[in-house]
Write a protein that holds these residues in place. Structure first.
Motif, mmCIF file in Angstrom:
data_model
loop_
_atom_site.group_PDB
_atom_site.id
_atom_site.type_symbol
_atom_site.label_atom_id
_atom_site.label_comp_id
_atom_site.label_asym_id
_atom_site.label_seq_id
_atom_site.Cartn_x
_atom_site.Cartn_y
_atom_site.Cartn_z
ATOM 1 N N UNK A 193 0.797 -1.221 0.000
ATOM 2 C CA UNK A 193 0.000 0.000 0.000
ATOM 3 C C UNK A 193 0.832 1.275 0.000
ATOM 4 N N UNK A 194 2.128 1.161 -0.081
ATOM 5 C CA UNK A 194 2.991 2.340 -0.015
ATOM 6 C C UNK A 194 2.773 3.304 -1.177
ATOM 7 N N UNK A 195 3.164 4.560 -0.940
ATOM 8 C CA UNK A 195 3.120 5.572 -2.003
ATOM 9 C C UNK A 195 4.428 5.525 -2.776
ATOM 10 N N UNK A 196 4.364 5.226 -4.068
ATOM 11 C CA UNK A 196 5.617 5.057 -4.813
ATOM 12 C C UNK A 196 6.327 6.393 -5.065
ATOM 13 N N UNK A 197 7.651 6.336 -5.056
ATOM 14 C CA UNK A 197 8.496 7.464 -5.443
ATOM 15 C C UNK A 197 9.316 7.007 -6.645
ATOM 16 N N UNK A 198 9.244 7.785 -7.726
ATOM 17 C CA UNK A 198 9.924 7.432 -8.972
ATOM 18 C C UNK A 198 11.060 8.425 -9.203
ATOM 19 N N UNK A 199 12.235 7.888 -9.536
ATOM 20 C CA UNK A 199 13.420 8.714 -9.780
ATOM 21 C C UNK A 199 14.017 8.351 -11.124
ATOM 22 N N UNK A 200 14.322 9.370 -11.898
ATOM 23 C CA UNK A 200 15.059 9.202 -13.154
ATOM 24 C C UNK A 200 16.465 9.726 -12.922
ATOM 25 N N UNK A 201 17.453 8.909 -13.202
ATOM 26 C CA UNK A 201 18.862 9.246 -12.939
ATOM 27 C C UNK A 201 19.650 9.045 -14.224
ATOM 28 N N UNK A 202 20.024 10.157 -14.857
ATOM 29 C CA UNK A 202 20.765 10.129 -16.119
ATOM 30 C C UNK A 202 22.052 10.919 -15.965
ATOM 31 N N UNK A 203 23.174 10.351 -16.414
ATOM 32 C CA UNK A 203 24.461 11.037 -16.275
ATOM 33 C C UNK A 203 24.433 12.395 -16.958
ATOM 34 N N UNK A 204 23.912 12.474 -18.167
ATOM 35 C CA UNK A 204 23.887 13.729 -18.906
ATOM 36 C C UNK A 204 22.554 14.452 -18.807
ATOM 37 N N UNK A 205 21.522 13.756 -18.363
ATOM 38 C CA UNK A 205 20.198 14.371 -18.293
ATOM 39 C C UNK A 205 19.792 14.829 -16.914
ATOM 40 N N UNK A 206 20.581 14.507 -15.899
ATOM 41 C CA UNK A 206 20.276 14.944 -14.550
ATOM 42 C C UNK A 206 19.386 13.973 -13.797
ATOM 43 N N UNK A 207 18.888 14.429 -12.655
ATOM 44 C CA UNK A 207 18.065 13.607 -11.756
ATOM 45 C C UNK A 207 16.743 14.320 -11.527
ATOM 46 N N UNK A 208 15.630 13.583 -11.711
ATOM 47 C CA UNK A 208 14.297 14.125 -11.418
ATOM 48 C C UNK A 208 13.521 13.070 -10.641
ATOM 49 N N UNK A 209 12.640 13.527 -9.782
ATOM 50 C CA UNK A 209 11.830 12.616 -8.976
ATOM 51 C C UNK A 209 10.380 13.055 -9.013
ATOM 52 N N UNK A 210 9.503 12.079 -8.687
ATOM 53 C CA UNK A 210 8.069 12.388 -8.554
ATOM 54 C C UNK A 210 7.463 11.361 -7.628
#
Length: 579
Positions: free
Chosen positions: A562-579
């Motif tokens: 039942x947890x609330x998911x946290x999604x992270x995109x981690x790209x060497x040249x594209x940076x890091x974004x989360x939601x």
């Protein structure tokens, strides 16, 4: 005491700053669109600065904007000068090492001086306009700029402070024995008339093939074997650049500084000197280049790069040699073409060209190393074009003389004067000074800097900008959920160039989900037909080879809990974004 203050004031003038007592108030200026009206750092952009002047300016910018600038040395030059780099971003927002990075340098050839001023102008403009122009503010919030004003500080110092032509020294300052007589750099040009420039020598000769232009005594007209020379008209011969036989070997100016070419030293398709003239001992045997390579290798976030040279008004991309043509993949060429053609609009008179096809072959060039070895989209601009003088593409062989008269009031040309030469006897010395021809005149310089900076900003703007555009959740029953994330790249460049993908230069992009129990993870190739590729090992951390420009990559997880998911995109040249 008066002498002390006189020296202090002269020091401020040398580096182009206004001292605080002369700062203008807001009531005394009116803002010109696109420029800061009362910047914290006052710099005159109608002149050029020595390496000491550049170092002082970089410190001034860093001190004035501590939240936006870090000034670091990436190493020392051959003669021991610090190579100062400005790292510019909003250091209070995000991890600077994880932001998409853009590298800028200039002046790898010491006489090609404008690149350092463009680099300084870029640093100054970014810091002074942060918070005033939304475009600049967003750039520094999202990106980091690594700006190295001069890659060749030793020879820049020599070019500016010692007698030289407009094309010397092109090399660095490591001594070489060009004429193989056991001596090093012992027969350089000599400033015989003491004007600070190496101009030309000519001599009257009844068999010479030049005469004075009767309409303009500054000019020489070449005559052919069938041309009739009126009686009483003196003939002349050219004797080359100012100089004497310093080493007594019967030759003049045959062992100049260098000669090696720092832009033939990079470790991509490098060739030795007998194939590629100007190559030094082995790739990165030039210490200044080695410093840059070490820095770039330690910063995989660099996605775009720009190097500034002169002249000719060119926006150059690789390959440097036809033998390397297969390196430049068609998909990447579409990106180069889009940016390069935009540059032609931003910089009237400039042409977007390919090095090997439109200029000449280069093995071991900097822009090829950045792209071929690191997968970084890179341009080299050849600064300044004759179009700028009269805003015309008409070819005029006498244009330099007209510019000297019309726009520079004689400041560019040293009148011919007699001189008693130890070898040639009575000669005349004169010609265009070293700071004319290749170097943009002062009154035109700021426009040149701004347009090139604007082109580079367009390039940097199109580095990857990632976002998690949407997340969809579907109840599968039995406590299971399907979570689909839509990863968007909002800009032109992919997170991996085709060259990067071909040689696996950089790691894949990682898309991770946390806060739930992951049962399966997959990349969605076709959402409509439900075609997916499952990643069976560590499905919570999906490996994506590339996030193309102006596109969306879709990933999916089957999760429980039942947890609330946290999604992270981690790209060497594209940076890091989360939601």
């Amino acid at each position: 005491m008066k002498k002390y203050f006189k020296h202090i004031f002269a020091g401020f003038l040398l580096i182009g700053f206004s001292i605080p007592a002369f700062a203008q108030s807001a009531s005394e200026v009116f803002r010109a669109v696109g420029s800061p009206e009362n910047p914290k750092v006052q710099i005159s952009f109608n002149r050029y600065y020595t390496p000491d002047g550049l170092a002082a300016i970089t410190k001034k910018i860093a001190d004035a904007h501590p939240n936006l600038v870090k000034r670091v040395s990436i190493g020392k030059s051959f003669e021991g000068r610090e190579m100062y780099m400005l790292q510019i971003t909003n250091f209070q927002k995000g991890n600077p090492d994880r932001k998409p990075g853009f590298y800028i340098d200039g002046n790898i050839h010491s006489n090609e001086i404008q690149g350092a001023e463009i680099s300084i102008y870029t640093a100054w403009y970014l810091t002074e306009q942060y918070g005033a122009i939304d475009y600049i503010t967003e750039m520094l919030d999202d990106r980091i700029f690594y700006i190295l004003p001069t890659l060749n500080p030793d020879a820049r110092h020599n070019y500016m402070t010692e007698p030289n032509t407009g094309s010397s020294p092109r090399s660095g300052m490591i001594p070489l024995d060009d004429d193989r007589d056991g001596l090093f750099d012992e027969d350089q040009p000599d400033d015989l008339d003491g004007d600070g420039s190496i101009t030309q020598m000519r001599r009257k000769n009844p068999y010479g093939d030049f005469i004075l232009d009767p309409k303009d005594p500054r000019k020489m007209i070449q005559i052919g074997p069938d041309d009739e020379v009126p009686a009483g008209v003196e003939r002349y011969e050219y004797l080359g650049s100012e100089g004497i036989d310093n080493d007594g070997d019967g030759s003049i100016n045959e062992d100049r500084i260098g000669y090696y070419d720092p832009n033939r030293d990079w470790a991509w398709k490098w060739q030795p000197d007998y194939i590629q003239g100007g190559a030094y001992k082995y790739p990165f045997s030039v210490p200044e280049n080695r410093n840059v390579a070490d820095f770039v290798l330690a910063h995989p976030n660099i996605a775009g790069a720009q190097s500034y040279h002169n002249s000719g008004g060119m926006i150059l991309r690789g390959p440097g040699a036809e033998e390397d043509i297969s390196t430049y993949n068609r998909a990447d060429l579409r990106i180069y073409d889009a940016i390069g053609r935009k540059g032609e609009e931003i910089m009237p008179g400039y042409r977007y060209l390919t090095v090997y096809k439109d200029l000449y072959s280069v093995f071991g060039g900097e822009l090829d190393w950045f792209y071929g070895s690191r997968g970084i989209y890179t341009f080299t601009n050849e600064i300044f074009t004759n179009f700028a003088y009269y805003k015309s593409n008409q070819r005029d062989p006498d244009q330099s003389y007209k510019v000297d008269s019309d726009l520079l009031f004689g400041d560019a040309f040293k009148p011919w004067t007699t001189y008693d030469h130890p070898t040639y006897g009575e000669i005349e010395i004169g010609g265009f000074k070293k700071n004319f021809g290749r170097a943009t005149p002062g009154f035109m310089l700021e426009e040149e800097l701004h347009r090139n900076m604007a082109f580079t900003m367009y390039h940097a703007y199109h580095m990857p900008k990632l976002s998690i555009a949407e997340v969809k959740e579907k109840d599968l029953g039995g406590g299971m959920r399907e979570i689909t994330a839509y990863i968007k790249n909002e800009r032109l460049m992919p997170t991996h160039a085709s060259q990067d993908l071909k040689y696996r230069i950089e790691r894949p992009d990682y898309i991770t989900i946390e806060g739930v129990d992951v049962q399966a993870g997959m990349i969605v190739d076709n959402e409509d037909t439900n075609v997916t590729r499952e990643q069976k090992v560590n499905p919570a951390k999906l490996e994506v080879n590339n996030i193309p420009g102006n596109s969306i990559v879709k990933v999916r997880w089957i999760v429980s809990g039942r947890g609330t998911p946290k999604i992270t995109v981690d790209s060497a040249k594209g940076g890091v974004v989360t939601r």
